[in-house]
Design an enzyme around this catalytic site. Structure first.
Site: not given
Ligand code: UN1
Length: 488
Positions: A176, A229, A233, A250, A284, A385
């Site tokens: 998804k 987020s 997560g 992540e 992120c 964030e």
């Molecule tokens: C990057 O820095 O090129 O969600 C990738 C995000 C990370 C991926 C960053 N999982 O921004």
């Protein structure tokens, strides 16, 4: 104006229209432009997708690794040859610049190609046995049916770096994507189908949170990988733990760039600018905290703000634009609220900070690149964030104080340290608890062949990408292997 694409789902090798709520993917630069639209997947579509993935699992797991890899390698070529067209679609749908969109599509191709080569790499380990006539093998098996839930900000690269390892290690997938970027999801799905992926091996269901929850809670899902987020997560991780299902999440970041007195300030300013504001700060890994030592603080911040002044914000499809909008109205609102709150708490605006009031920039979901100088590290903007083009600045007396400030965060995804001094660089490695450390380069970025992921609240479960991905997408069987000969 281009005609909107009909949004469809893909289950068991077939495209079909959804019957859930209406989904409209608009362009954040021009919210009255519809990029794709259709209807979300319904609850029983998730059941059908999981059933198709389960039915395909046994055959796919037994397919030779080289054959599985060959599908990914062929898909890489399809993706690569579509990079220009899909890069434009990505920019239109997500809002990052065309150049970044094309680069992201090419990155997805690179990821598919990396995992396409997995059959040529070692597939396990052999240990000596303490018993005669025996050796001990550690072999790898797929975990089964993997749920993949991906965010809006890398509409094709993040799906590629979850789906490619899932498939190459023999799993089947129910995926998804974020409801804001369904078009790029359909493109990647089609590329894999065109490359010869058998029906049921990858299933795409588009929708909102109920579809995501339907996958996460489904008893037929054996593992779940998520990027998004920290709040979501963690709730997925809790739900997974309750069912005994492994979860890889992540999550957020509050990544610091530390600029020390001996740094090459022009290089540092260029990299901090890119780290904080490319993709409108919606990574992120983006730089959202800047720590500068007192000796160079005025000079460095002045240089950075001057460079921001030369950036053009506007339609991401325009060649000369450096930064486009954020993804949607809700994101614009929460970022603006975060800026206002920071100012209320004592932050000084060095640039940006005010909403656009007229023209295209007011109509689209734009937030101007904003730099806030903070009186100290107690402000919310230093801890939470915002996921937008906002950089908060704190000064530090010396290197030690700068590293302490950088490490004082619940998050630990990435950090960037600017110095020419080897001792300081090695000090950063020791003092900063992060998953990714850049010395003299921006905090964002990832390569397909090396581990990616964060420490502390930023990551949960095994790292992604490279061969690290194997830890999540396989489990081991330890084989005590002895022949039938009498032991002498
Ligand atoms: C990057 O820095 O090129 O969600 C990738 C995000 C990370 C991926 C960053 N999982 O921004």
């Amino acid at each position: 104006m281009t005609t909107p694409v009909l949004l469809q789902h893909y289950i068991d090798g077939k495209w079909f229209d959804g019957e859930g709520e209406t989904v409209t993917s608009i362009s954040p630069a021009e919210p009255d432009v519809t990029v794709a639209h259709g209807r979300a997947a319904a609850d029983d579509d998730v059941d059908a997708a999981v059933a198709a993935a389960r039915a395909a699992a046994g055959h796919w797991a037994k397919t030779p690794a080289h054959e599985r890899g060959a599908v990914l390698t062929r898909a890489a070529s399809v993706v690569e040859s579509s990079a220009e067209q899909w890069g434009v679609e990505l920019a239109r749908e997500e809002g990052k610049t065309r150049g970044e969109g094309v680069a992201e599509v090419l990155r997805a191709a690179q990821i598919l190609r990396f995992y396409g080569g997995e059959g040529d790499r070692e597939a396990g380990q052999v240990f000596a046995s303490p018993r005669r006539g025996e050796q001990i093998l550690v072999t790898r098996k797929p975990v089964g049916v993997v749920g993949v839930i991906t965010p809006f900000n890398f509409p094709i690269a993040i799906p590629a770096w979850k789906i490619a390892p899932a498939l190459t290690y023999g799993n089947t997938v129910v995926w998804k994507p974020a409801g804001t970027v369904p078009l790029l999801a359909m493109r990647l799905m089609q590329a894999l189908a065109d490359a010869g992926l058998p029906p049921g091996v990858l299933n795409l269901v588009i929708g909102g949170r109920t579809v995501g929850a339907g996958i996460a809670d489904h008893p037929g899902i054996d593992a779940l990988t998520f990027t998004g987020s920290t709040a979501v997560g963690r709730s997925l991780a809790a739900a997974g733990a309750a069912r005994g299902v492994p979860v890889q999440a992540e999550m957020g970041g509050k990544n610091a760039a530390v600029v020390l007195g001996d740094a090459d300030l022009a290089l540092a300013a260029e990299q901090v600018l890119l780290g904080a504001f490319r993709s409108s700060g919606q990574k992120c890994t983006a730089t959202s905290r800047l720590i500068v030592t007192d000796d160079i603080a005025d000079e460095f911040v002045g240089e950075l703000v001057a460079r921001i002044g030369k950036w053009t914000v506007g339609n991401p499809l325009d060649e000369h634009v450096h930064m486009g909008p954020v993804v949607d109205g809700a994101a614009r609102m929460s970022i603006r609220t975060g800026i206002d709150e920071a100012v209320r708490q004592g932050a000084r605006v060095l640039c940006g900070g005010r909403p656009y009031e007229d023209g295209d920039l007011a109509a689209g979901f734009y937030v101007s690149p904003t730099v806030l100088e903070l009186p100290g590290a107690g402000l919310d903007v230093w801890r939470e964030e915002l996921f937008g083009p906002v950089l908060a600045v704190c000064r530090a007396a010396d290197t030690e104080a700068a590293f302490a400030l950088a490490d004082d965060s619940d998050y630990g995804l990435s950090a960037a340290v600017f110095t020419q001094d080897l001792t300081r660089a090695l000090g950063a490695l020791e003092d900063l608890d992060v998953g990714i450390l850049h010395i003299n380069s921006e905090s964002a970025g990832a390569d397909p062949h090396v581990p990616f992921g964060g420490a502390k609240k930023s990551g949960y479960g095994p790292k992604e990408q490279g061969r690290a991905a194997r830890e999540f997408f396989t489990h081991t069987t330890t084989v005590y292997l002895r022949g039938g000969r009498p032991i002498a």
